[in-house]
Design a protein around this motif. Structure first.
Motif, short mmCIF file in Angstrom:
data_model
loop_
_atom_site.label_atom_id
_atom_site.label_comp_id
_atom_site.label_asym_id
_atom_site.label_seq_id
_atom_site.Cartn_x
_atom_site.Cartn_y
_atom_site.Cartn_z
N TYR A 155 0.79 -1.23 0.00
CA TYR A 155 0.00 0.00 0.00
C TYR A 155 0.83 1.28 0.00
N VAL A 156 2.08 1.20 0.39
CA VAL A 156 2.94 2.38 0.41
C VAL A 156 4.03 2.30 -0.66
N ASP A 157 4.73 1.17 -0.71
CA ASP A 157 5.85 1.04 -1.65
C ASP A 157 5.41 0.63 -3.05
N GLY A 158 4.17 0.18 -3.19
CA GLY A 158 3.66 -0.16 -4.50
C GLY A 158 4.19 -1.46 -5.08
N ARG A 159 4.43 -2.45 -4.20
CA ARG A 159 4.91 -3.74 -4.67
C ARG A 159 3.74 -4.74 -4.68
#
Length: 210
Positions: free
Chosen positions: A119-123
């Protein structure tokens, strides 16, 4: 107090409940057992398409407003925007089970690492390769190795935990996740689903009075 936490690692509302869970974990005498339901694994998995991505982003923004949890633009572009990928929580669930086989007390840390990565790093933690890399980077190298090998003990533990979680959902009438079941034995009961998103002091009072 024993708390069973019914969840799925790809559930946005479960990510939104992170703050409440952290507060609960700080209460004296509380133990939290992670109970993955496999809601978005197996038959619950689905391909990522533009319609589902738009629905998910709209829901994510509602969760962000209510809980303060961040959903980054990188996540929107690289995860929701990856049309043709698979929305499947099996890899992340297997990762948490793998950590549990090595270090049960670290399952919550593994869940947080997987949620942060998505949700934050987009992985895209619907990918087994990505999930394995996330585990290794978070310090769970033994669990990452086990995940790569997909050994029979891991697969059996995965099935057992999902079956137990689904049995609890049926027994207590939980309509979805996240959900909390408090107590042990015949004194277990389900808390209302909105409890995790209300006043944290009210939640603490409910738990302490249970």
């Amino acid at each position: 107090m024993h708390i069973t936490y019914l969840f799925d690692p790809l559930c946005g509302w479960c990510y939104g409940a992170t703050g409440a869970l952290e507060q609960i974990s700080q209460l004296g005498g509380v133990t939290i057992q992670l109970s993955p339901t496999g809601l978005f694994a197996g038959e619950g998995a689905r391909p990522m398409d533009q319609s589902f991505a738009a629905y998910a982003w709209q829901n994510d923004q509602r969760i962000a407003r209510l809980t303060g949890q961040p959903f980054s633009e990188t996540y929107r572009q690289q995860v929701l925007g990856a049309v043709g990928s698979t929305f499947d929580s099996a890899p992340s669930t297997l990762a948490i089970v793998a950590v549990g086989l090595q270090a049960p007390a670290q399952e919550m840390a593994a869940l947080k690492a997987l949620q942060q990565a998505r949700y934050v790093d987009g992985r895209d933690n619907g990918s087994m390769d990505v999930v394995t890399d996330i585990l290794a980077a978070a310090g769970f190298s033994d669990a990452a190795d086990r995940l790569r090998a997909a050994d029979q003990q891991l697969l059996a533990a995965y099935r057992t935990r999902i079956e137990a979680a689904r049995a609890d959902m049926t027994r207590f009438g939980a309509n979805g996740v996240p959900a909390l079941i408090i107590g042990k034995g015949d004194k277990r009961r389900l808390l209302p689903s909105g409890t995790l998103f209300g006043d944290p002091q009210i939640l603490a009072a409910q738990l302490e009075a249970a």
